[in-house]
Motif scaffolding. Structure first.
Motif, PDB file in Angstrom:
ATOM      1  N   GLY A 193       0.840  -1.184   0.000  1.00  0.00           N
ATOM      2  CA  GLY A 193       0.000   0.000   0.000  1.00  0.00           C
ATOM      3  C   GLY A 193       0.873   1.231   0.000  1.00  0.00           C
ATOM      4  N   LYS A 194       2.173   1.001  -0.059  1.00  0.00           N
ATOM      5  CA  LYS A 194       3.089   2.129   0.014  1.00  0.00           C
ATOM      6  C   LYS A 194       3.752   2.359  -1.327  1.00  0.00           C
ATOM      7  CE  LYS A 194       4.125   0.597   4.634  1.00  0.00           C
ATOM      8  NZ  LYS A 194       5.159   0.209   5.577  1.00  0.00           N
ATOM      9  N   ALA A 195       4.266   3.539  -1.502  1.00  0.00           N
ATOM     10  CA  ALA A 195       5.018   3.824  -2.712  1.00  0.00           C
ATOM     11  C   ALA A 195       6.338   3.088  -2.668  1.00  0.00           C
ATOM     12  CB  ALA A 195       5.275   5.323  -2.814  1.00  0.00           C
ATOM     13  N   PRO A 208      -0.439   0.550  -5.645  1.00  0.00           N
ATOM     14  CA  PRO A 208      -1.634   1.354  -5.902  1.00  0.00           C
ATOM     15  C   PRO A 208      -1.485   2.751  -5.308  1.00  0.00           C
ATOM     16  CG  PRO A 208      -2.022  -0.187  -4.137  1.00  0.00           C
ATOM     17  CD  PRO A 208      -0.656  -0.479  -4.647  1.00  0.00           C
ATOM     18  N   GLY A 209      -2.312   3.624  -5.704  1.00  0.00           N
ATOM     19  CA  GLY A 209      -2.323   4.968  -5.156  1.00  0.00           C
ATOM     20  C   GLY A 209      -2.671   4.924  -3.674  1.00  0.00           C
ATOM     21  N   PRO A 210      -2.450   5.971  -2.981  1.00  0.00           N
ATOM     22  CA  PRO A 210      -2.643   5.963  -1.521  1.00  0.00           C
ATOM     23  C   PRO A 210      -4.066   5.615  -1.125  1.00  0.00           C
ATOM     24  CG  PRO A 210      -2.338   8.182  -2.372  1.00  0.00           C
ATOM     25  CD  PRO A 210      -2.029   7.252  -3.487  1.00  0.00           C
ATOM     26  N   GLY A 211      -4.196   4.627  -0.340  1.00  0.00           N
ATOM     27  CA  GLY A 211      -5.488   4.272   0.215  1.00  0.00           C
ATOM     28  C   GLY A 211      -6.471   3.709  -0.774  1.00  0.00           C
ATOM     29  N   GLU A 212      -6.055   3.477  -1.994  1.00  0.00           N
ATOM     30  CA  GLU A 212      -7.012   3.039  -3.015  1.00  0.00           C
ATOM     31  C   GLU A 212      -6.916   1.548  -3.261  1.00  0.00           C
ATOM     32  OE1 GLU A 212      -9.340   4.549  -4.784  1.00  0.00           O
ATOM     33  OE2 GLU A 212      -9.062   6.453  -3.792  1.00  0.00           O
TER      34      GLU A 212
ATOM     35  N   LEU B  17       2.701   8.865  -8.750  1.00  0.00           N
ATOM     36  CA  LEU B  17       1.923   8.714  -7.524  1.00  0.00           C
ATOM     37  C   LEU B  17       1.581  10.068  -6.914  1.00  0.00           C
ATOM     38  CD1 LEU B  17       3.714   5.653  -5.923  1.00  0.00           C
ATOM     39  CD2 LEU B  17       1.332   5.748  -6.621  1.00  0.00           C
ATOM     40  N   TYR B  20      -1.110  11.533  -9.089  1.00  0.00           N
ATOM     41  CA  TYR B  20      -2.347  10.792  -8.859  1.00  0.00           C
ATOM     42  C   TYR B  20      -2.981  11.207  -7.537  1.00  0.00           C
ATOM     43  CZ  TYR B  20      -5.473   6.863  -8.079  1.00  0.00           C
ATOM     44  OH  TYR B  20      -6.571   6.096  -7.826  1.00  0.00           O
ATOM     45  N   ALA B  21      -2.138  11.309  -6.492  1.00  0.00           N
ATOM     46  CA  ALA B  21      -2.661  11.673  -5.171  1.00  0.00           C
ATOM     47  C   ALA B  21      -3.288  13.058  -5.204  1.00  0.00           C
ATOM     48  CB  ALA B  21      -1.538  11.613  -4.140  1.00  0.00           C
ATOM     49  N   GLU B  24      -6.661  13.115  -6.962  1.00  0.00           N
ATOM     50  CA  GLU B  24      -7.720  12.593  -6.108  1.00  0.00           C
ATOM     51  C   GLU B  24      -8.060  13.562  -4.984  1.00  0.00           C
ATOM     52  OE1 GLU B  24      -9.250   9.232  -6.464  1.00  0.00           O
ATOM     53  OE2 GLU B  24      -8.452   9.897  -8.382  1.00  0.00           O
ATOM     54  N   ALA B  36       1.193  10.057   3.105  1.00  0.00           N
ATOM     55  CA  ALA B  36       0.290   9.170   2.357  1.00  0.00           C
ATOM     56  C   ALA B  36       1.061   8.163   1.519  1.00  0.00           C
ATOM     57  CB  ALA B  36      -0.623   9.999   1.469  1.00  0.00           C
ATOM     58  N   LEU B  37       2.201   8.607   0.973  1.00  0.00           N
ATOM     59  CA  LEU B  37       2.937   7.747   0.055  1.00  0.00           C
ATOM     60  C   LEU B  37       4.119   7.055   0.712  1.00  0.00           C
ATOM     61  CD1 LEU B  37       2.921  10.100  -3.078  1.00  0.00           C
ATOM     62  CD2 LEU B  37       1.352   8.253  -2.530  1.00  0.00           C
TER      63      LEU B  37
END
Lengths: 418, 446
Positions: A193-195, A208-212, B17, B20-21, B24, B36-37
């Motif tokens: 779930g992390k980059a 995946p993108g954050p939290g998605e 990313l 993308y973030a 959103e 977040a990342l």
């Protein structure tokens, strides 16, 4: 995700499930959230009208241990309690389990785990939030999905052609393939779930993108393909995996195709309509057609007709009987075989038109006869489907066997991104 | 196109990313992004700095009451947003002899629109490349917008990742490559043999002249085709000796027209765009085409070999056998002949019921011919012969964007592909739009 779920999800704590919600806190051996997650087996449940199966499934799709009890007939509460008891019992066999439980259930289960409707003989088993009620009972996050989708998922992740490097022989337990862990194509590691972090040595993974959920923002890969599992038995069930995940549809009704009308005004079905797939290819449909058509043939012309008529017959005619007599050219067997193949060919055409999955896989008691049925379907598909569509879709027999639902529910739990 | 090594890939992916973030959740601060990342603050700062310099991001004020981006010691942190208005994309819908085009920015605003006649039959690739170049220049002249990419909706089966038409009855082609970019201003557009990226894995591109991706657009077709090679950061097409590098190159992404309509609904339709069908009716000259765009979990699905949703055409598989009971000539009269229209709608709905049963969408959106005659659809769904249609009728909607549905959807498809986080092995895919190329076009615009 509500507060309560967030607080119980702690992968570092061993998972003995107690009825009062007080969790035993045995530390898993050397466990930390990051390093040993994928070693832990998943607790999977396969709920049916007849029995409740529970199992521990490892990351290779092997069923390490399983239990089975009859499904209580008294109603929703009793069934949930039975699941809870079975889960608790089996969880004590190991130190730690995967922090999400996978549950397959009959009926229309949407992607939030809400059960809309189920044609199963359990009072009260409809219109409630199945995942949440199980989470309350088990004190753990639950992924709930339709049982046909769970089986499709099991076939997708661990069936022949899944690319996992190993698959379970029918009815048996999988052995790991040579050197290759499953998820070479579909990673089951939720840690992504992390980059991709700063360390240059870490290989690229599916991030995946954050939290998605995985597919938002991440390109479809050739490996994240689609599969339809058609179960031919008492009913006709279709489970769907689209781009690597079980596909429930907006109301959990995706794949509800047993009563798809393939012949308007055709054979009367048990559901009251005419021309449903089940009227031709389900166990009841086969039995009724065999009996009905038998009147056209004398004993001399058709040994199968003779058998059907004989006083001593208590068995209902089934596909097994059809294919016992078909190789000798029995005309009754041929007539029923024709109807079954045509119905299934039309069903496959609809699936191919809508989704064009890479694989359509068949399972169920009726598919012991796959060797007779699949070649006919393959021959007929071009009549109903565009060339480049049917050429890209392979038809085959399921290899995972009776544990597919458990293995698939486990796979769905591993993919859950909480 | 050379595959990137791991390090540059990580940079590309991390950059995607971030974008993308922010798409959103506009307004995130650098700290929010780092959290977040799960990336270092310094990594984020570098990426953000680079993107601001490229003109893709800008800082915005976030007030003390804002929910995002609260900095240390209670001071509101600086939020970031994607500069939507700069990401203007040309959306193109083509048929045998006509086109419709819009220029749409990332916020969904249509900044320019036009229609016209053009011959696309038999050699659609050349015609598309030329048209994209022309319309880009026209849009700039008339509306002051700089086009940074194009999405093109093609009638027929399209392999988007290979920029390849598998089969199109409308355009009368089979197995046809399409240009992955169009060259504007400078060398001729639409030359065969190259591909659009001249990157060697560096983070920056877009210096004038040197690293601008080369213009030649077509993928080398067939196994043994000579691809382009690099010389001094420019593309040299050894097949034709074309030296590209002057002017600019607009990347083009393709998909089937019904799929583009579906993309449009996902992005700017009303209601739940996660699981839906987009049913497109297109009267053609010698046939009537019906296609379905399938959306599962918010993404348009093409299926194996891009066959999902290839629904009915009154002439298919190359011969005149009809999937519908109407032959091609009669069906094409559906616009004017009420009885023919009624039969066509009836058969389409009967064929639609099973597809809805497979997919259980939250909505069935109608475009094209069926949008124009939307009121007639419901009258077919009642009564004795309705056969399951009454069950699906509550799902029917008319497309949100009206006549622009396909063209705007094609632009939306480009935006979607732009913001997708790439996979390591997607380097060869024609749907992978490189931010470097877009940034180069923006930088040139100033």
């Amino acid at each position: 995700m509500n507060e309560e779920k967030a607080s119980v999800h702690d992968p570092s704590i061993g998972s003995s499930i107690t009825p009062t919600g007080h969790r035993a806190t045995r530390e898993a051996k050397g466990a930390s959230a990051e390093s040993n997650d994928s070693d832990r087996p998943v607790l999977a449940v396969d709920l049916g009208g007849t029995s409740v199966k529970t199992a521990l499934v490892d990351s290779y799709g092997r069923v390490l241990s399983s239990r089975r009890v009859p499904t209580p007939g008294s109603g929703r509460g009793a069934v949930i309690e039975a699941i809870r008891q079975e889960a608790q019992s089996i969880a004590t066999e190991v130190d730690a389990i995967w922090p999400v439980v996978g549950v397959g259930s009959p009926g229309m289960v949407d992607d939030q785990g809400y059960l809309h409707e189920a044609a199963v003989n359990i009072p009260g088993w409809s219109d409630f939030h199945l995942a949440r009620e199980l989470e309350s009972a088990l004190k753990m996050p639950v992924v709930a999905l339709n049982d046909a989708n769970a089986a499709a998922m099991g076939e997708y992740t661990h069936g022949a052609g899944s690319g996992s490097g190993n698959y379970a022989a029918a009815g048996g337990v999988a052995a790991p393939g040579p050197g290759k862990a499953p998820g070479a194509t579909e990673t089951s590691d939720p840690g992504l779930g992390k980059a991709v972090a700063g360390s240059e040595n870490r290989g690229p993974g599916k991030a995946p993108g954050p939290g998605e959920a995985p597919d938002h923002g991440v390109e479809e890969s050739a490996a994240a393909s689609s599969l339809a599992l058609v179960t031919v038995g008492t009913g006709i069930g279709v489970g769907l995996v689209v781009a690597g995940s079980p596909y429930a549809g907006a109301h959990g009704a995706a794949g509800e195709l047993g009563h798809l009308v393939i012949r308007p005004g055709g054979r009367r079905c048990a559901c009251g309509n005419r021309g449903c797939v089940e009227a031709y290819a389900s166990a009841a449909g086969v039995a009724s057609q065999t009996r009905e058509f038998s009147e056209r043939f004398s004993d001399a012309e058709s040994p199968l007709a003779a058998w059907v008529r004989s006083e001593s017959t208590s068995e209902a005619p089934s596909l097994e009987h059809i294919y016992r007599y078909l190789p000798d050219g029995d005309p009754l067997a041929a007539a029923v075989h024709e109807q079954v193949c045509e119905a299934l060919a039309q069903l496959c055409a609809v699936i191919a038109t809508a989704l064009a999955p890479e694989r359509i896989v068949f399972s169920g008691g009726g598919m012991g006869a796959a060797g007779h049925i699949l070649p006919v379907i393959r021959e007929r598909l071009p009549e109903y489907v565009l060339t480049h569509v049917y050429r890209s879709t392979t038809l085959s027999v399921a290899t995972v066997g009776a544990d597919a639902g458990l293995i698939g529910a486990a796979a769905a739990a591993r993919r859950d991104r909480r | 196109m050379k595959r990137e090594g791991n390090k540059p890939f990580q940079r590309t992916m991390n950059r995607s990313l971030v974008l993308y973030a922010l798409r959103e959740t506009p307004g995130l601060s650098r700290r929010d992004l780092a959290e977040a990342l799960a990336l270092d603050r310094s990594t984020i700062s570098n990426i953000v700095g680079e993107l601001i310099e490229l003109g893709l991001l800008e800082e915005i004020e976030t007030g003390p009451n804002s929910e995002v981006g609260t900095g240390a010691r209670g001071r509101p942190a600086v939020g970031l947003r994607v500069r939507d208005e700069r990401l203007c994309v040309l959306g193109l819908e083509i048929s045998a002899e006509r086109y419709r085009a819009v220029v749409r920015d990332n916020a969904g605003t249509i900044r320019y629109r036009t229609t016209g006649s053009r011959q696309f039959r038999s050699e659609p690739g050349d015609a598309v490349a030329t048209l994209v170049a022309e319309l880009s220049e026209r849009a700039e002249a008339h509306a002051g917008v700089r086009v940074v990419g194009a999405g093109c909706a093609v009638p027929g089966s399209v392999h988007s990742a290979k920029a390849h038409i598998v089969y199109s009855r409308e355009l009368d082609v089979t197995d046809c490559d399409l240009p992955r970019s169009s060259h504007v201003g400078g060398a001729r557009s639409g030359e065969a043999g190259g591909d659009r990226s001249g990157e060697t894995g560096g983070e920056r591109s877009g210096e004038a002249g040197g690293r601008v991706p080369g213009g030649a657009g077509y993928a080398a077709s067939g196994p043994g085709g000579q691809g382009p090679r690099e010389a001094d950061g420019q593309i040299v097409d050894s097949n034709r000796g074309l030296r590209a590098g002057a002017g600019r190159s607009i990347p083009i992404v393709y998909d089937n027209d019904a799929n583009c309509g579906a993309w449009g609904e996902v992005h700017h339709g009303t209601g739940d765009g996660r699981n839906l069908l987009f049913v497109q009716g297109m009267p053609g000259i010698r046939h009537f085409g019906i296609g379905i765009g399938v959306v599962v979990d918010g993404v348009v699905r093409s299926g194996a070999n891009h066959g999902a949703g290839e629904f009915c055409s009154t002439a298919w598989n190359g011969d005149e056998r009809s999937q519908l009971s109407l032959d091609a000539e009669r069906a094409s009269a559906a616009g004017t002949d009420a009885e023919v229209r009624s039969r066509l709608i009836d058969e389409m709905l009967r064929n639609l019921v099973p597809v809805v049963s497979v997919l259980d969408p939250s909505a069935v959106v109608f475009g094209g011919f069926f949008r124009e005659h939307f009121n007639e659809l419901h009258s077919h769904c009642v009564g004795e012969n309705a056969a399951g249609m009454e069950r699906i009728a509550p799902l029917f909607r008319s497309s949100a964007a009206g006549v622009d549905e396909i063209a705007a959807g094609a632009a939306g498809m480009f935006h979607q592909q732009l913001f997708r986080v790439p996979r390591y092995d997607s380097g060869e895919s024609a749907t992978t739009v490189r931010w470097n190329e877009v940034a180069a076009l923006l930088e040139e615009a100033g």
